[in-house]
Design a protein around this motif. Structure first.
Motif, PDB file in Angstrom:
ATOM      1  N   TRP A  26       0.838  -1.197   0.000  1.00 24.71           N
ATOM      2  CA  TRP A  26       0.000   0.000   0.000  1.00 24.71           C
ATOM      3  C   TRP A  26       0.878   1.254   0.000  1.00 24.71           C
ATOM      4  O   TRP A  26       0.616   2.203  -0.747  1.00 24.71           O
ATOM      5  N   GLY A  27       1.916   1.233   0.838  1.00 23.41           N
ATOM      6  CA  GLY A  27       2.812   2.383   0.916  1.00 23.41           C
ATOM      7  C   GLY A  27       3.587   2.592  -0.374  1.00 23.41           C
ATOM      8  O   GLY A  27       3.715   3.727  -0.864  1.00 23.41           O
ATOM      9  N   ILE A  28       4.093   1.497  -0.942  1.00 22.98           N
ATOM     10  CA  ILE A  28       4.883   1.582  -2.179  1.00 22.98           C
ATOM     11  C   ILE A  28       4.016   2.076  -3.335  1.00 22.98           C
ATOM     12  O   ILE A  28       4.411   2.965  -4.099  1.00 22.98           O
ATOM     13  N   ILE A  29       2.827   1.482  -3.483  1.00 19.44           N
ATOM     14  CA  ILE A  29       1.933   1.859  -4.580  1.00 19.44           C
ATOM     15  C   ILE A  29       1.488   3.313  -4.439  1.00 19.44           C
ATOM     16  O   ILE A  29       1.482   4.072  -5.425  1.00 19.44           O
ATOM     17  N   SER A  30       1.139   3.714  -3.237  1.00 23.89           N
ATOM     18  CA  SER A  30       0.714   5.100  -2.995  1.00 23.89           C
ATOM     19  C   SER A  30       1.820   6.076  -3.373  1.00 23.89           C
ATOM     20  O   SER A  30       1.561   7.115  -4.009  1.00 23.89           O
ATOM     21  N   LEU A  31       3.059   5.751  -2.993  1.00 17.52           N
ATOM     22  CA  LEU A  31       4.195   6.617  -3.294  1.00 17.52           C
ATOM     23  C   LEU A  31       4.434   6.697  -4.795  1.00 17.52           C
ATOM     24  O   LEU A  31       4.677   7.782  -5.341  1.00 17.52           O
ATOM     25  N   LEU A  32       4.353   5.555  -5.486  1.00 16.00           N
ATOM     26  CA  LEU A  32       4.562   5.531  -6.940  1.00 16.00           C
ATOM     27  C   LEU A  32       3.503   6.359  -7.673  1.00 16.00           C
ATOM     28  O   LEU A  32       3.819   7.098  -8.609  1.00 16.00           O
ATOM     29  N   ILE A  33       2.252   6.209  -7.256  1.00 14.91           N
ATOM     30  CA  ILE A  33       1.181   6.991  -7.898  1.00 14.91           C
ATOM     31  C   ILE A  33       1.413   8.480  -7.681  1.00 14.91           C
ATOM     32  O   ILE A  33       1.290   9.292  -8.604  1.00 14.91           O
ATOM     33  N   TYR A  34       1.778   8.836  -6.454  1.00 13.75           N
ATOM     34  CA  TYR A  34       1.992  10.251  -6.130  1.00 13.75           C
ATOM     35  C   TYR A  34       3.150  10.839  -6.940  1.00 13.75           C
ATOM     36  O   TYR A  34       3.063  11.963  -7.451  1.00 13.75           O
ATOM     37  N   ILE A  35       4.245  10.074  -7.074  1.00 11.97           N
ATOM     38  CA  ILE A  35       5.426  10.572  -7.785  1.00 11.97           C
ATOM     39  C   ILE A  35       5.201  10.609  -9.294  1.00 11.97           C
ATOM     40  O   ILE A  35       5.522  11.590  -9.968  1.00 11.97           O
ATOM     41  N   LYS A  36       4.631   9.527  -9.837  1.00  9.65           N
ATOM     42  CA  LYS A  36       4.515   9.409 -11.290  1.00  9.65           C
ATOM     43  C   LYS A  36       3.269  10.084 -11.861  1.00  9.65           C
ATOM     44  O   LYS A  36       3.297  10.619 -12.976  1.00  9.65           O
ATOM     45  N   GLU A  37       2.168  10.045 -11.119  1.00  9.25           N
ATOM     46  CA  GLU A  37       0.906  10.548 -11.659  1.00  9.25           C
ATOM     47  C   GLU A  37       0.365  11.749 -10.894  1.00  9.25           C
ATOM     48  O   GLU A  37      -0.451  12.500 -11.410  1.00  9.25           O
ATOM     49  N   GLY A  38       0.787  11.891  -9.642  1.00 13.03           N
ATOM     50  CA  GLY A  38       0.236  12.944  -8.805  1.00 13.03           C
ATOM     51  C   GLY A  38      -1.052  12.492  -8.134  1.00 13.03           C
ATOM     52  O   GLY A  38      -1.592  11.433  -8.452  1.00 13.03           O
ATOM     53  N   PRO A  39      -1.574  13.289  -7.205  1.00 11.66           N
ATOM     54  CA  PRO A  39      -2.809  12.922  -6.517  1.00 11.66           C
ATOM     55  C   PRO A  39      -4.006  13.019  -7.477  1.00 11.66           C
ATOM     56  O   PRO A  39      -3.898  13.680  -8.526  1.00 11.66           O
ATOM     57  N   PRO A  40      -5.134  12.364  -7.135  1.00  7.35           N
ATOM     58  CA  PRO A  40      -5.375  11.589  -5.924  1.00  7.35           C
ATOM     59  C   PRO A  40      -4.783  10.178  -6.012  1.00  7.35           C
ATOM     60  O   PRO A  40      -4.580   9.667  -7.111  1.00  7.35           O
ATOM     61  N   ILE A  41      -4.550   9.580  -4.870  1.00  4.84           N
ATOM     62  CA  ILE A  41      -3.998   8.226  -4.811  1.00  4.84           C
ATOM     63  C   ILE A  41      -5.087   7.190  -5.047  1.00  4.84           C
ATOM     64  O   ILE A  41      -4.875   6.203  -5.757  1.00  4.84           O
ATOM     65  N   PHE A  42      -6.247   7.450  -4.461  1.00  4.67           N
ATOM     66  CA  PHE A  42      -7.337   6.470  -4.520  1.00  4.67           C
ATOM     67  C   PHE A  42      -8.437   6.913  -5.482  1.00  4.67           C
ATOM     68  O   PHE A  42      -8.546   8.088  -5.843  1.00  4.67           O
ATOM     69  N   TYR A  43      -9.235   5.938  -5.872  1.00  7.18           N
ATOM     70  CA  TYR A  43     -10.358   6.166  -6.782  1.00  7.18           C
ATOM     71  C   TYR A  43     -11.585   5.499  -6.180  1.00  7.18           C
ATOM     72  O   TYR A  43     -11.526   4.345  -5.749  1.00  7.18           O
ATOM     73  N   SER A  44     -12.676   6.236  -6.117  1.00  2.95           N
ATOM     74  CA  SER A  44     -13.910   5.705  -5.548  1.00  2.95           C
ATOM     75  C   SER A  44     -15.030   5.781  -6.577  1.00  2.95           C
ATOM     76  O   SER A  44     -15.082   6.734  -7.371  1.00  2.95           O
ATOM     77  N   GLN A  45     -15.903   4.789  -6.560  1.00  2.00           N
ATOM     78  CA  GLN A  45     -16.997   4.741  -7.539  1.00  2.00           C
ATOM     79  C   GLN A  45     -18.192   4.010  -6.943  1.00  2.00           C
ATOM     80  O   GLN A  45     -18.029   3.033  -6.210  1.00  2.00           O
ATOM     81  N   LYS A  46     -19.394   4.476  -7.262  1.00  2.00           N
ATOM     82  CA  LYS A  46     -20.612   3.820  -6.806  1.00  2.00           C
ATOM     83  C   LYS A  46     -20.784   2.487  -7.523  1.00  2.00           C
ATOM     84  O   LYS A  46     -20.675   2.411  -8.747  1.00  2.00           O
ATOM     85  N   ARG A  47     -21.056   1.442  -6.741  1.00  2.00           N
ATOM     86  CA  ARG A  47     -21.267   0.120  -7.304  1.00  2.00           C
ATOM     87  C   ARG A  47     -22.566  -0.490  -6.751  1.00  2.00           C
ATOM     88  O   ARG A  47     -23.052  -0.096  -5.688  1.00  2.00           O
TER      89      ARG A  47
END
Length: 205
Positions: A26-47
């Motif tokens: 979780w920590g590694i993936i969050s850091l990679l997303i933040y560095i490479k893509e920028g925020p937001p880290i998470f994605y939420s959707q109605k299901r």
């Protein structure tokens, strides 16, 4: 429809173990997303959840921010330009769905069951006309059980198969669900994740 007696305990046990073991990721993936893509880290959707109750599914973000608002809710296609480069890697190994462990612990999802469908997503019928999931035969019956992190259809059918055909396998799972079937599908899902085959347009096994 009642769940098999061991289904919920199995969900809680495996989800808790999975959360503990995957914590460093979780920590590694969050850091990679933040560095490479920028925020937001998470994605939420109605299901769609059990008995038609809607809930917010949580995933690591793999698409360009604001895509749902700009282009509508869609089923990802091969070489989809809305998916980020890092997102493709995460999706191939199923790592983008790690946060759904929290949905399982909350009781909104199960480890195994029909995939949770996005509310408001449009798909095409056999004639190429836009329809909603609710118009496809079998939609209501799928809601008799909790949606799953993995499913019979996602394991055994190509990713681009029409929803109506996926629904047939979903209904087969609803009829056949058992502790041993869930255990088998969990093991197969781990094997697919290890091989990075979740985004394959052909056979995954």
């Amino acid at each position: 429809m009642r769940e098999p007696i061991l289904k919920r305990p199995l969900d809680i046990l495996f989800a808790t173990i999975g959360l503990i073991l995957s914590a460093p990721l979780w920590g590694i993936i969050s850091l990679l997303i933040y560095i490479k893509e920028g925020p937001p880290i998470f994605y939420s959707q109605k299901r769609w959840g059990r008995n038609g109750v809607q809930f917010d599914v949580l995933k690591f973000r793999t698409i360009v921010p604001g895509s749902d608002e700009k282009y509508g809710i869609w089923q990802a296609t091969e070489n989809d330009h809305h998916i980020t480069p890092l997102g493709r890697v995460l999706r191939a190994a199923g790592l983008d769905e790690l946060p759904q462990i929290l949905n399982i612990l909350r009781g909104q999802m199960s480890l195994v069951g029909p995939r949770a469908l996005a509310v408001g997503e449009s798909v095409q019928d056999k004639d190429g006309l836009d329809i909603t999931y609710e118009e496809i035969p079998g939609f209501t019956e799928r809601l008799n059980v909790r949606p799953g992190l993995t499913s019979l259809a996602t394991i055994y059918r190509p990713k681009a198969i029409h929803p109506e055909k996926k629904f047939r396998l979903d209904l087969e799972y609803v009829r056949r669900q058992s502790f041993w079937l869930d255990l088998k599908l969990i093991c197969l899902s781990l094997w697919i994740s290890i091989r990075g085959k979740w985004e394959s347009r052909g056979k995954k096994l």
